[in-house]
Design a protein around this motif. Structure first.
Motif, PDB file in Angstrom:
ATOM      1  N   MET A 283      -9.527  -8.743  17.819  1.00 24.18           N
ATOM      2  CA  MET A 283      -8.716  -8.233  16.653  1.00 24.18           C
ATOM      3  C   MET A 283      -9.262  -6.924  16.247  1.00 24.18           C
ATOM      4  N   SER A 284      -8.525  -5.997  15.909  1.00 18.28           N
ATOM      5  CA  SER A 284      -8.916  -4.655  15.352  1.00 18.28           C
ATOM      6  C   SER A 284      -9.076  -4.900  13.968  1.00 18.28           C
ATOM      7  N   ILE A 285     -10.271  -4.822  13.362  1.00 17.36           N
ATOM      8  CA  ILE A 285     -10.578  -5.083  11.841  1.00 17.36           C
ATOM      9  C   ILE A 285     -10.872  -3.641  11.302  1.00 17.36           C
ATOM     10  N   THR A 286     -10.280  -3.125  10.509  1.00 22.60           N
ATOM     11  CA  THR A 286     -10.501  -1.724   9.667  1.00 22.60           C
ATOM     12  C   THR A 286     -11.035  -2.058   8.328  1.00 22.60           C
ATOM     13  N   ARG A 287     -12.084  -1.369   7.920  1.00 21.39           N
ATOM     14  CA  ARG A 287     -12.510  -1.405   6.542  1.00 21.39           C
ATOM     15  C   ARG A 287     -12.342  -0.052   5.784  1.00 21.39           C
ATOM     16  N   LEU A 288     -11.806  -0.178   4.631  1.00 21.61           N
ATOM     17  CA  LEU A 288     -11.500   0.936   3.704  1.00 21.61           C
ATOM     18  C   LEU A 288     -12.298   0.901   2.713  1.00 21.61           C
ATOM     19  N   GLN A 289     -12.959   1.997   2.366  1.00 20.11           N
ATOM     20  CA  GLN A 289     -14.044   2.100   1.213  1.00 20.11           C
ATOM     21  C   GLN A 289     -13.390   3.430   0.447  1.00 20.11           C
ATOM     22  N   VAL A 290     -13.079   3.230  -0.860  1.00 22.62           N
ATOM     23  CA  VAL A 290     -12.339   4.561  -1.365  1.00 22.62           C
ATOM     24  C   VAL A 290     -13.008   4.692  -2.741  1.00 22.62           C
ATOM     25  N   ASN A 291     -13.753   5.485  -2.830  1.00 23.25           N
ATOM     26  CA  ASN A 291     -14.438   5.973  -4.356  1.00 23.25           C
ATOM     27  C   ASN A 291     -13.680   7.010  -5.169  1.00 23.25           C
ATOM     28  N   GLY A 292     -12.943   7.588  -4.618  1.00 23.65           N
ATOM     29  CA  GLY A 292     -12.023   8.764  -5.099  1.00 23.65           C
ATOM     30  C   GLY A 292     -11.342   9.489  -4.183  1.00 23.65           C
ATOM     31  N   PRO A 293     -10.412  10.468  -4.412  1.00 24.21           N
ATOM     32  CA  PRO A 293      -9.307  10.980  -3.340  1.00 24.21           C
ATOM     33  C   PRO A 293     -10.246  11.966  -2.332  1.00 24.21           C
ATOM     34  N   ASP A 294     -11.393  12.236  -2.748  1.00 23.10           N
ATOM     35  CA  ASP A 294     -12.388  13.018  -1.666  1.00 23.10           C
ATOM     36  C   ASP A 294     -13.464  12.454  -1.330  1.00 23.10           C
ATOM     37  N   ASP A 295     -13.346  10.981  -1.434  1.00 20.57           N
ATOM     38  CA  ASP A 295     -14.482  10.192  -1.041  1.00 20.57           C
ATOM     39  C   ASP A 295     -13.923   8.808  -0.552  1.00 20.57           C
ATOM     40  N   ASP A 323     -12.995  -1.586  -1.859  1.00 18.95           N
ATOM     41  CA  ASP A 323     -13.648  -1.971  -0.759  1.00 18.95           C
ATOM     42  C   ASP A 323     -12.710  -3.102   0.067  1.00 18.95           C
ATOM     43  N   ILE A 324     -11.858  -2.884   0.955  1.00 13.28           N
ATOM     44  CA  ILE A 324     -10.748  -3.706   1.408  1.00 13.28           C
ATOM     45  C   ILE A 324     -10.875  -3.795   3.074  1.00 13.28           C
ATOM     46  N   SER A 325     -10.579  -4.763   3.575  1.00 13.75           N
ATOM     47  CA  SER A 325     -10.806  -4.709   5.148  1.00 13.75           C
ATOM     48  C   SER A 325      -9.312  -5.294   5.593  1.00 13.75           C
ATOM     49  N   PHE A 326      -8.691  -4.851   6.719  1.00 14.84           N
ATOM     50  CA  PHE A 326      -7.342  -5.360   7.130  1.00 14.84           C
ATOM     51  C   PHE A 326      -7.294  -5.326   8.800  1.00 14.84           C
ATOM     52  N   SER A 327      -6.123  -5.683   9.103  1.00 14.67           N
ATOM     53  CA  SER A 327      -5.916  -5.493  10.718  1.00 14.67           C
ATOM     54  C   SER A 327      -5.422  -4.168  10.692  1.00 14.67           C
ATOM     55  N   GLY A 328      -6.029  -3.405  11.455  1.00  9.76           N
ATOM     56  CA  GLY A 328      -5.624  -1.942  11.853  1.00  9.76           C
ATOM     57  C   GLY A 328      -4.384  -1.853  12.607  1.00  9.76           C
ATOM     58  N   ASN A 329      -3.982  -2.698  13.521  1.00 14.58           N
ATOM     59  CA  ASN A 329      -2.703  -2.654  14.089  1.00 14.58           C
ATOM     60  C   ASN A 329      -1.549  -2.947  13.172  1.00 14.58           C
TER      61      ASN A 329
END
Length: 376
Positions: A283-295, A323-329
């Motif tokens: 499974m393709s797991i993608t992690r998204l980390q957001v600290n602001g619109p430019d980060d 900080d969240i992970s999900f299925s990239g597909n």
């Protein structure tokens, strides 16, 4: 039966009808197409018991058909052989004649084929009577509904009702919903129709899309508690419905959100796609980390393969660091179902479902994805 008909018109009609024919049917006659010549018309019927297609050919509706019925009759011919024969005959018109029992002769130009068929009495009686509840959609609108929902149905038979798209009408709108328990796709269409609640197999809807999707014609849709029909002047597509109550999916969609990200759809789609080859447990797991619109950081990691990391810039972001992970597909599919330049993603929490919609805000199409727990 003895008739003459334009070969190209006949072949095109056979291609449509053959979409409902299964080569592995337990009923031998259902591997064939029923050809009926009567009342100055040729009626072609194909079915696999779940989906049935009927095509009517007549000079009245198509002056170029050049149909001439010398003798009425009917025969069932295996669809694989029938399509090959009609395709290979190199002439403008094709002649079809039953010469002995079920032995049928196809000829045109210098080519001639003889093939054994099935008796018409061996073909199941399919009830094409139209249900009373009817409404009309343009083929483009129907195609959109199928495109943005059907991909999210389940491909597992453990819960058959999830292999279809649920159509719910409250009288003033039509809501199409699909889910495989890990994601959800919903399209809402404003239309005044009778109330109903049915679930249509995704397989049937995909066939409907392949038949009508490229046209701009109006499609009459008739529904009952047992079947659904899609009708034009000469084509009738009928499908059985899936039994069982469809889950109440509305409770999955939160009304309040703590985080909101607006980002370029293509930039997000391509960034996830670039890392989709990195898989954990297939499974393709993608992690998204957001600290602001430019980060914003998008990453993918596997102990066996390696890791990937990419920085993104958003149009806007509201909320605390995320900080969240999900299925990239799953998110790729959701992005492709949306069509605006930017998309709006709303999060309730790091382990709560999040939704994707078009931006400017358009809730007529909604995609929902469940996050994945990781231990990065």
């Amino acid at each position: 039966m003895n008739l003459k008909i334009n070969r190209n018109k006949f072949y095109n009609a056979l291609q449509i009808v053959s979409k409902s024919v299964s080569s592995y049917s337990p009923i031998p006659a259902l591997s064939g197409i029923l050809i009926q010549a009567k009342d100055s018309k040729v009626i072609l019927t194909g079915s696999d018991s779940d989906i049935s297609i009927q095509q009517i050919l007549s000079n009245e509706s198509d002056a170029d058909l050049a149909l001439s019925i010398i003798e009425e009759g009917s025969i069932v011919i295996d669809s694989r052989y029938l399509l090959e024969i009609v395709k290979k005959i190199d002439s403008e018109d094709i002649n079809i004649e039953i010469i002995d029992g079920t032995l049928t002769r196809f000829f045109g130009g210098k080519a001639e084929f003889k093939i054994n068929g099935y008796r018409p009495t061996d073909y199941p009686n399919i009830d094409f009577t139209s249900p009373e509840t009817k409404f009309t959609l343009n083929a483009r609108d129907l195609n959109t509904i199928i495109n943005v929902t059907a991909f999210a149905t389940s491909n597992k038979e453990t819960r058959p009702v999830l292999t279809g798209v649920n159509f719910l009408s409250n009288g003033s709108s039509l809501k199409a919903t699909a889910t495989d328990s890990y994601r959800l796709a919903k399209k809402t269409f404003d239309i005044t129709i009778d109330e109903f609640n049915i679930t249509v197999p995704a397989k049937s809807l995909n066939e409907v899309r392949s038949i009508f999707g490229s046209s701009d014609q109006d499609i009459e849709i008739a529904v009952s508690s047992k079947k659904i029909q899609f009708l034009t002047e000469n084509t009738k597509v009928q499908s059985k419905l899936l039994e069982g109550g469809y889950p109440e999916t509305e409770r999955l969609i939160s009304k309040t959100f703590k985080y909101e990200l607006v980002i370029n759809r293509q930039a997000l789609l391509h960034a996830i796609d670039r890392t989709s080859f990195i898989k954990t447990d297939n499974m393709s797991i993608t992690r998204l980390q957001v600290n602001g619109p430019d980060d914003i950081t998008l990453s993918s990691k596997s102990q066996e393969i390696g890791e990937s990391k990419e920085d993104l810039t958003a149009v806007s972001y509201e909320g605390a660091p995320l900080d969240i992970s999900f299925s990239g597909n799953y998110v790729i599919d959701a992005c492709r179902a949306l069509d605006s330049e930017n998309i709006r993603i709303r999060f309730e929490g790091e382990m709560r479902p999040f939704i994707l919609t078009n931006d400017p805000d358009d809730n007529s199409v909604l995609q929902l994805v469940l996050p994945v727990r990781t231990y990065n």
